[in-house]
Motif scaffolding. Structure first.
Motif, PDB file in Angstrom:
ATOM      1  N   SER A  19     -51.020  21.485  -4.897  1.00 13.20           N
ATOM      2  CA  SER A  19     -52.604  21.793  -4.514  1.00 13.20           C
ATOM      3  C   SER A  19     -52.723  23.482  -4.207  1.00 13.20           C
ATOM      4  CB  SER A  19     -53.327  21.216  -3.540  1.00 13.20           C
ATOM      5  OG  SER A  19     -52.528  21.038  -2.772  1.00 13.20           O
ATOM      6  N   GLN A  20     -53.439  24.107  -3.860  1.00 13.14           N
ATOM      7  CA  GLN A  20     -53.863  25.288  -3.644  1.00 13.14           C
ATOM      8  C   GLN A  20     -53.864  24.701  -2.114  1.00 13.14           C
ATOM      9  OE1 GLN A  20     -57.751  27.603  -4.932  1.00 13.14           O
ATOM     10  NE2 GLN A  20     -56.686  28.898  -3.723  1.00 13.14           N
ATOM     11  N   GLU A  21     -54.498  23.969  -1.233  1.00 11.84           N
ATOM     12  CA  GLU A  21     -54.505  22.773  -0.428  1.00 11.84           C
ATOM     13  C   GLU A  21     -52.691  23.071   0.344  1.00 11.84           C
ATOM     14  OE1 GLU A  21     -57.760  24.277   2.080  1.00 11.84           O
ATOM     15  OE2 GLU A  21     -58.695  24.335  -0.467  1.00 11.84           O
ATOM     16  N   LEU A  71     -49.014  24.268 -10.358  1.00  8.18           N
ATOM     17  CA  LEU A  71     -48.841  25.645  -9.374  1.00  8.18           C
ATOM     18  C   LEU A  71     -50.402  26.452  -9.754  1.00  8.18           C
ATOM     19  CD1 LEU A  71     -45.024  26.430 -10.134  1.00  8.18           C
ATOM     20  CD2 LEU A  71     -45.714  25.004  -8.685  1.00  8.18           C
ATOM     21  N   ASP A  72     -50.560  25.824  -8.298  1.00  2.89           N
ATOM     22  CA  ASP A  72     -52.029  26.381  -7.956  1.00  2.89           C
ATOM     23  C   ASP A  72     -51.941  27.095  -6.541  1.00  2.89           C
ATOM     24  OD1 ASP A  72     -55.091  26.798  -8.041  1.00  2.89           O
ATOM     25  OD2 ASP A  72     -55.767  25.395  -7.647  1.00  2.89           O
ATOM     26  N   GLU A  73     -51.832  28.275  -7.225  1.00  4.41           N
ATOM     27  CA  GLU A  73     -51.507  29.541  -5.797  1.00  4.41           C
ATOM     28  C   GLU A  73     -50.125  29.367  -5.116  1.00  4.41           C
ATOM     29  OE1 GLU A  73     -53.639  32.133  -4.771  1.00  4.41           O
ATOM     30  OE2 GLU A  73     -55.553  32.215  -6.310  1.00  4.41           O
ATOM     31  N   LYS A  82     -60.295  28.134 -11.447  1.00  2.00           N
ATOM     32  CA  LYS A  82     -58.715  27.664 -12.055  1.00  2.00           C
ATOM     33  C   LYS A  82     -58.789  26.256 -11.218  1.00  2.00           C
ATOM     34  CE  LYS A  82     -57.440  31.321  -9.891  1.00  2.00           C
ATOM     35  NZ  LYS A  82     -59.163  31.783  -9.367  1.00  2.00           N
ATOM     36  N   THR A  83     -59.300  26.054  -9.993  1.00  2.00           N
ATOM     37  CA  THR A  83     -58.568  24.752  -9.112  1.00  2.00           C
ATOM     38  C   THR A  83     -59.890  23.764 -10.347  1.00  2.00           C
ATOM     39  OG1 THR A  83     -58.158  25.929  -7.478  1.00  2.00           O
ATOM     40  CG2 THR A  83     -58.751  23.312  -6.710  1.00  2.00           C
ATOM     41  N   SER A  84     -60.945  23.958 -10.581  1.00  2.00           N
ATOM     42  CA  SER A  84     -61.744  22.985 -11.034  1.00  2.00           C
ATOM     43  C   SER A  84     -60.741  22.696 -12.164  1.00  2.00           C
ATOM     44  CB  SER A  84     -63.666  23.925 -11.954  1.00  2.00           C
ATOM     45  OG  SER A  84     -63.566  23.789 -10.119  1.00  2.00           O
TER      46      SER A  84
HETATM   47 MG   LIG Z   1     -58.559  28.141  -6.471  1.00  2.00          MG
END
Ligand SMILES: [Mg+2]
Ligand SMILES: Nc1ncnc2c1ncn2[C@@H]1O[C@H](COP(=O)(O)OP(=O)(O)OP(=O)(O)O)[C@@H](O)[C@H]1O
Length: 304
Positions: free
Chosen positions: A87-89, A161-163, A47-49
């Motif tokens: 981002s997720q981070e 929206l990543d997480e 997903k993040t990729s």
């Molecule tokens: Mg991810």
């Protein structure tokens, strides 16, 4: 390139290899204008990729991604102006206060200071009363909401929206989703990844289930549940019976029998197949399938 039929996001046969790791193995889908699209998959699914490719942090090995028709590799500037990314981070600089950060961010995108827009976003994300706090004074959930605020400042047409709700408490998560629905009502298109499947079921017009870099299923949540899930039907009979023969029978004896049937099968059809009728029944319990069942079914099989 803003024809009304141009999708907000178009992913075409995207492959991503990190050395020997095949993170994405030919992924294709569109996010239509005004649609909330959920990308659901276990850890490491890719997903993040995919999001990293859309925001040009990574280059696709093959295939292409377009934002409102702008190819992210040949027209990255146009693509990026049309999207907001969370981002997720959690990444925020610690020295400025919330309001200053949003003002800088607006400047960065070349949109002049938009006090009304900033107020609207901060209120929608329950950050208004924290606007004078420096980032280092914010909690983890507040920092994540600040990232969402930043992603919205330049009024993008597509939000990634990543997480977004990882680490956000239940009450604020509900508020956040209400705000997302409000933005959707204003025409924003959204691609989101989440591990909260009940939220995806509530919010998303369509979802894709991704596993090991491949899309396993795509469609409206109701359609996927009907196609991939089973409902559990428990029959409690007035009299015990020795045996019941049926391909959907899971377990049972005497007066209680449990079946897993297609979502589309009615109770009447099941009873007919069993040569029973309502006079034989004391009680019936039906547990409907959920997106979680679909997810488990599509991501558990063949798991290493
Ligand atoms: Mg991810
Ligand atoms: N920069 C990188 N270099 C090498 N391998 C990577 C890199 N980024 C991701 N991977 C690998 O690619 C695969 C997909 O990772 P990715 O982060 O896209 O998964 P994800 O679906 O976002 O997972 P999660 O739900 O945990 O966030 C994993 O095997 C991961 O280890």
């Amino acid at each position: 390139m803003s024809q009304s039929n141009t999708p907000a996001l178009s992913i075409e046969n995207v492959v991503k290899n990190y050395g020997p790791v095949q993170a994405l193995q030919g992924v294709s889908f569109d996010v239509k204008k005004g649609e909330v699209f959920g990308l659901l998959g276990p850890n490491g699914a890719g997903k993040t990729s995919l999001i990293s490719i859309i925001v040009t942090l990574e280059k696709a090995t093959h295939g292409r991604a377009r934002v409102f028709g702008h190819d992210v590799s040949t027209h990255p500037r146009e693509a990026k102006l049309n999207l907001g990314w969370v981002s997720q981070e959690i990444i925020n600089s610690g020295f400025f206060d919330v309001e200053e950060i949003l003002k800088f961010h607006a400047g960065y995108y070349g949109v002049s200071e938009r006090a009304d827009r900033i107020e609207y976003i901060l209120k929608g994300l329950s950050l208004w009363e924290h606007r004078k706090k420096k980032v280092k004074q914010l909690s983890g959930g507040m920092k994540r909401r600040l990232m969402i605020a930043k992603a919205l400042v330049h009024e993008p047409g597509l939000l990634l929206l990543d997480e977004p709700t990882a680490g956000v408490d239940v009450e604020l998560r509900m508020k956040l989703w209400d705000f997302v629905e409000e933005l959707k009502g204003k025409g924003l298109s959204i691609l989101l990844t989440t591990h909260y499947l009940e939220e995806a079921e509530r919010l998303c017009d369509r979802v894709a289930i991704i596993h090991k870099g491949q899309i396993r299923a795509i469609g409206g949540t109701r359609m996927l549940i009907e196609e991939w899930s089973r409902k559990k039907v428990t029959l409690r009979l007035t009299e015990p019976v020795q045996s019941l023969m049926h391909p959907d029978l899971v377990k049972g004896s005497g007066q209680e029998w449990v079946f897993l049937t297609a979502m589309t099968k009615t109770l009447g059809e099941l009873l007919q197949e069993l040569k029973l009728n309502s006079a034989h029944l004391n009680d019936v319990k039906v547990d409907e399938g959920s997106l979680e069942d679909v997810f488990m079914r599509l991501t558990q099989e063949g798991k290493a």
